[in-house]
Design a protein around this motif. Structure first.
Motif, PDB file in Angstrom:
ATOM      1  N   LEU A 158     104.486  92.796 141.816  1.00 17.31           N
ATOM      2  CA  LEU A 158     103.455  94.368 141.275  1.00 17.31           C
ATOM      3  C   LEU A 158     102.606  94.735 142.113  1.00 17.31           C
ATOM      4  O   LEU A 158     102.290  95.933 142.053  1.00 17.31           O
ATOM      5  N   SER A 159     102.138  93.770 142.626  1.00 18.94           N
ATOM      6  CA  SER A 159     100.656  94.315 143.514  1.00 18.94           C
ATOM      7  C   SER A 159     101.434  94.920 144.811  1.00 18.94           C
ATOM      8  O   SER A 159     100.736  96.043 145.289  1.00 18.94           O
ATOM      9  N   VAL A 160     102.456  94.536 145.343  1.00 20.87           N
ATOM     10  CA  VAL A 160     102.961  95.327 146.613  1.00 20.87           C
ATOM     11  C   VAL A 160     103.611  96.757 146.021  1.00 20.87           C
ATOM     12  O   VAL A 160     103.271  97.729 146.856  1.00 20.87           O
ATOM     13  N   LEU A 161     104.079  96.672 144.836  1.00 21.84           N
ATOM     14  CA  LEU A 161     104.537  98.100 144.282  1.00 21.84           C
ATOM     15  C   LEU A 161     103.483  99.204 144.285  1.00 21.84           C
ATOM     16  O   LEU A 161     103.547 100.214 144.509  1.00 21.84           O
ATOM     17  N   ALA A 162     102.297  98.488 143.568  1.00 24.98           N
ATOM     18  CA  ALA A 162     101.187  99.162 143.446  1.00 24.98           C
ATOM     19  C   ALA A 162     100.595  99.780 144.765  1.00 24.98           C
ATOM     20  O   ALA A 162      99.939 100.929 144.889  1.00 24.98           O
ATOM     21  N   CYS A 163     100.401  98.803 145.891  1.00 20.33           N
ATOM     22  CA  CYS A 163     100.179  99.249 147.178  1.00 20.33           C
ATOM     23  C   CYS A 163     100.856 100.356 147.417  1.00 20.33           C
ATOM     24  O   CYS A 163     100.577 101.379 148.150  1.00 20.33           O
ATOM     25  N   ILE A 164     102.387 100.327 147.506  1.00 13.86           N
ATOM     26  CA  ILE A 164     103.276 101.241 147.854  1.00 13.86           C
ATOM     27  C   ILE A 164     102.955 102.556 147.172  1.00 13.86           C
ATOM     28  O   ILE A 164     103.040 103.749 148.074  1.00 13.86           O
ATOM     29  N   LEU A 165     102.839 102.436 146.108  1.00 15.40           N
ATOM     30  CA  LEU A 165     102.750 103.918 145.227  1.00 15.40           C
ATOM     31  C   LEU A 165     101.234 104.409 145.661  1.00 15.40           C
ATOM     32  O   LEU A 165     101.365 105.710 145.634  1.00 15.40           O
ATOM     33  N   LEU A 166     100.206 103.923 145.845  1.00 17.54           N
ATOM     34  CA  LEU A 166      99.231 104.360 146.379  1.00 17.54           C
ATOM     35  C   LEU A 166      99.058 104.913 147.502  1.00 17.54           C
ATOM     36  O   LEU A 166      98.539 106.042 147.962  1.00 17.54           O
TER      37      LEU A 166
END
Length: 111
Positions: A27-35
């Motif tokens: 989830l942290s990696v997905l959030a970083c990609i989204l940002l």
């Protein structure tokens, strides 16, 4: 019998702990990609046309404000109508995205 039950309990605990850690990392990696994608969209938009970027941000702000207003009000009738339902859905999606980023971006160390 007690040893087996204790070993099974420890194994279940380890599986749950590792599963939560892996899910948190994903989830942290997905959030970083989204940002990063959101920042890239803003950068490319600003590079193409600053005026249209400001106009688009203003239009998006109006849509989000209308959606927040419609989502917070109780409808007079049971069903919402076209534009009101659309803006409420856009606002709900933006709010969910903002909450997701608020919770998981600090853990990705990309800032």
């Amino acid at each position: 019998m007690r040893v087996r039950r204790a070993a099974k309990g420890v194994g279940d605990f380890l599986i749950d702990t590792v599963g939560e850690a892996v899910a948190d990392v994903i989830l942290s990696v997905l959030a970083c990609i989204l940002l990063g994608c959101l920042a890239l969209i803003v950068y490319l938009s600003w590079s193409a046309s600053p005026r249209l970027t400001i106009a688009g941000a203003g239009l998006l702000s109006c849509i989000l404000a209308h959606g927040a207003w419609r989502a917070s009000r109780r409808p007079a009738k049971a069903r919402s109508r076209g534009l009101a339902a659309l803006t409420a859905a856009v606002f709900t999606g933006a709010a969910a995205t903002a909450l997701f980023l608020l919770l998981y971006v600090p853990g990705c160390d990309c800032l």
